[in-house]
Scaffold this motif. Structure first.
Motif, PDB file in Angstrom:
ATOM      1  N   LEU A  50       0.829  -1.198   0.000  1.00 34.20           N
ATOM      2  CA  LEU A  50       0.000   0.000   0.000  1.00 34.20           C
ATOM      3  C   LEU A  50       0.868   1.254   0.000  1.00 34.20           C
ATOM      4  O   LEU A  50       0.552   2.238  -0.678  1.00 34.20           O
ATOM      5  CB  LEU A  50      -0.941  -0.014   1.198  1.00 34.20           C
ATOM      6  N   GLN A  51       1.977   1.198   0.712  1.00 35.86           N
ATOM      7  CA  GLN A  51       2.879   2.334   0.767  1.00 35.86           C
ATOM      8  C   GLN A  51       3.432   2.637  -0.629  1.00 35.86           C
ATOM      9  O   GLN A  51       3.541   3.798  -1.018  1.00 35.86           O
ATOM     10  CB  GLN A  51       4.017   2.066   1.748  1.00 35.86           C
ATOM     11  N   SER A  52       3.760   1.613  -1.404  1.00 38.43           N
ATOM     12  CA  SER A  52       4.281   1.844  -2.758  1.00 38.43           C
ATOM     13  C   SER A  52       3.215   2.464  -3.655  1.00 38.43           C
ATOM     14  O   SER A  52       3.530   3.261  -4.535  1.00 38.43           O
ATOM     15  CB  SER A  52       4.805   0.544  -3.372  1.00 38.43           C
ATOM     16  N   HIS A  53       1.939   2.122  -3.429  1.00 32.44           N
ATOM     17  CA  HIS A  53       0.851   2.743  -4.191  1.00 32.44           C
ATOM     18  C   HIS A  53       0.798   4.237  -3.896  1.00 32.44           C
ATOM     19  O   HIS A  53       0.686   5.055  -4.809  1.00 32.44           O
ATOM     20  CB  HIS A  53      -0.494   2.111  -3.844  1.00 32.44           C
ATOM     21  N   TYR A  54       0.867   4.599  -2.608  1.00 31.04           N
ATOM     22  CA  TYR A  54       0.845   6.001  -2.225  1.00 31.04           C
ATOM     23  C   TYR A  54       2.029   6.759  -2.838  1.00 31.04           C
ATOM     24  O   TYR A  54       1.881   7.890  -3.308  1.00 31.04           O
ATOM     25  CB  TYR A  54       0.852   6.167  -0.707  1.00 31.04           C
ATOM     26  N   LEU A  55       3.185   6.147  -2.813  1.00 27.45           N
ATOM     27  CA  LEU A  55       4.370   6.794  -3.385  1.00 27.45           C
ATOM     28  C   LEU A  55       4.206   6.997  -4.889  1.00 27.45           C
ATOM     29  O   LEU A  55       4.594   8.036  -5.430  1.00 27.45           O
ATOM     30  CB  LEU A  55       5.626   5.979  -3.076  1.00 27.45           C
ATOM     31  N   TYR A  56       3.627   6.016  -5.568  1.00 29.44           N
ATOM     32  CA  TYR A  56       3.396   6.158  -7.004  1.00 29.44           C
ATOM     33  C   TYR A  56       2.469   7.343  -7.271  1.00 29.44           C
ATOM     34  O   TYR A  56       2.745   8.171  -8.139  1.00 29.44           O
ATOM     35  CB  TYR A  56       2.807   4.883  -7.607  1.00 29.44           C
ATOM     36  N   PHE A  57       1.360   7.417  -6.529  1.00 27.82           N
ATOM     37  CA  PHE A  57       0.411   8.516  -6.715  1.00 27.82           C
ATOM     38  C   PHE A  57       1.046   9.864  -6.383  1.00 27.82           C
ATOM     39  O   PHE A  57       0.792  10.857  -7.056  1.00 27.82           O
ATOM     40  CB  PHE A  57      -0.861   8.289  -5.892  1.00 27.82           C
ATOM     41  N   LEU A  58       1.878   9.919  -5.357  1.00 25.10           N
ATOM     42  CA  LEU A  58       2.577  11.156  -5.004  1.00 25.10           C
ATOM     43  C   LEU A  58       3.510  11.578  -6.140  1.00 25.10           C
ATOM     44  O   LEU A  58       3.499  12.738  -6.558  1.00 25.10           O
ATOM     45  CB  LEU A  58       3.355  10.977  -3.699  1.00 25.10           C
ATOM     46  N   ARG A  59       4.319  10.642  -6.645  1.00 23.99           N
ATOM     47  CA  ARG A  59       5.221  10.958  -7.761  1.00 23.99           C
ATOM     48  C   ARG A  59       4.434  11.401  -8.988  1.00 23.99           C
ATOM     49  O   ARG A  59       4.815  12.356  -9.674  1.00 23.99           O
ATOM     50  CB  ARG A  59       6.102   9.752  -8.094  1.00 23.99           C
ATOM     51  N   HIS A  60       3.329  10.710  -9.269  1.00 22.01           N
ATOM     52  CA  HIS A  60       2.488  11.057 -10.420  1.00 22.01           C
ATOM     53  C   HIS A  60       1.958  12.481 -10.273  1.00 22.01           C
ATOM     54  O   HIS A  60       1.978  13.272 -11.219  1.00 22.01           O
ATOM     55  CB  HIS A  60       1.331  10.063 -10.549  1.00 22.01           C
ATOM     56  N   ASN A  61       1.485  12.819  -9.096  1.00 21.87           N
ATOM     57  CA  ASN A  61       0.937  14.141  -8.831  1.00 21.87           C
ATOM     58  C   ASN A  61       2.013  15.224  -8.980  1.00 21.87           C
ATOM     59  O   ASN A  61       1.767  16.285  -9.555  1.00 21.87           O
ATOM     60  CB  ASN A  61       0.317  14.171  -7.435  1.00 21.87           C
ATOM     61  N   ILE A  62       3.179  14.969  -8.465  1.00 22.58           N
ATOM     62  CA  ILE A  62       4.284  15.937  -8.571  1.00 22.58           C
ATOM     63  C   ILE A  62       4.677  16.133 -10.029  1.00 22.58           C
ATOM     64  O   ILE A  62       4.819  17.275 -10.492  1.00 22.58           O
ATOM     65  CB  ILE A  62       5.495  15.487  -7.718  1.00 22.58           C
ATOM     66  N   ARG A  63       4.840  15.037 -10.784  1.00 27.24           N
ATOM     67  CA  ARG A  63       5.198  15.150 -12.209  1.00 27.24           C
ATOM     68  C   ARG A  63       4.143  15.945 -12.974  1.00 27.24           C
ATOM     69  O   ARG A  63       4.461  16.760 -13.829  1.00 27.24           O
ATOM     70  CB  ARG A  63       5.343  13.762 -12.834  1.00 27.24           C
ATOM     71  N   SER A  64       2.885  15.697 -12.638  1.00 24.65           N
ATOM     72  CA  SER A  64       1.786  16.350 -13.345  1.00 24.65           C
ATOM     73  C   SER A  64       1.666  17.819 -12.990  1.00 24.65           C
ATOM     74  O   SER A  64       1.606  18.689 -13.862  1.00 24.65           O
ATOM     75  CB  SER A  64       0.477  15.621 -13.025  1.00 24.65           C
ATOM     76  N   ARG A  65       1.637  18.122 -11.707  1.00 25.20           N
ATOM     77  CA  ARG A  65       1.386  19.498 -11.262  1.00 25.20           C
ATOM     78  C   ARG A  65       2.608  20.414 -11.370  1.00 25.20           C
ATOM     79  O   ARG A  65       2.477  21.574 -11.732  1.00 25.20           O
ATOM     80  CB  ARG A  65       0.855  19.498  -9.840  1.00 25.20           C
ATOM     81  N   LEU A  66       3.767  19.900 -11.036  1.00 21.76           N
ATOM     82  CA  LEU A  66       4.958  20.753 -11.039  1.00 21.76           C
ATOM     83  C   LEU A  66       5.669  20.795 -12.386  1.00 21.76           C
ATOM     84  O   LEU A  66       6.237  21.814 -12.761  1.00 21.76           O
ATOM     85  CB  LEU A  66       5.937  20.303  -9.957  1.00 21.76           C
ATOM     86  N   PHE A  67       5.629  19.678 -13.098  1.00 25.59           N
ATOM     87  CA  PHE A  67       6.391  19.598 -14.339  1.00 25.59           C
ATOM     88  C   PHE A  67       5.514  19.489 -15.592  1.00 25.59           C
ATOM     89  O   PHE A  67       6.027  19.416 -16.701  1.00 25.59           O
ATOM     90  CB  PHE A  67       7.370  18.417 -14.277  1.00 25.59           C
TER      91      PHE A  67
END
Length: 147
Positions: free
Chosen positions: A2-19
């Protein structure tokens, strides 16, 4: 896990919103146009009875995954009617669950709801009279299958 799922979503959100690197997280996969109902609002039962092969479905799932999709929903027509030789919807779900964080199915609920999918959405168009006016006399069977 579950922790890896959260990390994936966090990375996805950062790539999308910041970059500004947008990619899909959720994909709906139409596996068949076949359906056991004739709903007034749905065009799929009117189409040629096209279904994707098991091999092509697996290749499509691989492509979705490689492109960042982590939530997959099987759709139709009626997905529980899908088959390719001896392969059934459950074979697609088994393949998908090895890859995706969550695997779901949208169904009209007329057939027995027997699956290993993480979630199943059942289409109900209101109370009995409204539902049956759109989908035919299926409301009681759907409710029984949900139970």
């Amino acid at each position: 896990m579950l922790q890896s799922h959260y990390l994936y979503f966090l990375r996805h959100n950062i790539r999308s919103r910041l970059f500004g690197k947008r990619s899909a997280l959720l994909a709906g996969m139409k596996i068949t146009y076949r359906c056991n109902l004739r709903c007034k609002a749905c065009p799929f039962w009117k189409m040629e009875n096209h279904s994707i092969s098991y091999k092509d479905a697996c290749a499509m799932m691989d492509n979705f995954y490689d492109n960042g999709v982590r939530l997959l929903i099987f759709e139709g027509g009626e997905p529980f009617l899908w088959q390719d030789g001896t392969k059934s919807l459950n074979d697609l779900v088994t393949y998908a669950r090895r890859k995706f964080f969550c695997t779901g199915i949208t169904s009209n609920g007329v057939l027995p709801i027997e699956t290993e999918a993480d979630v199943v959405w059942i289409s109900i168009d209101g109370l009995r009279e409204t539902h049956n006016a759109n989908r035919g006399n299926s409301f009681d069977r759907v409710i029984e299958n949900v139970r």
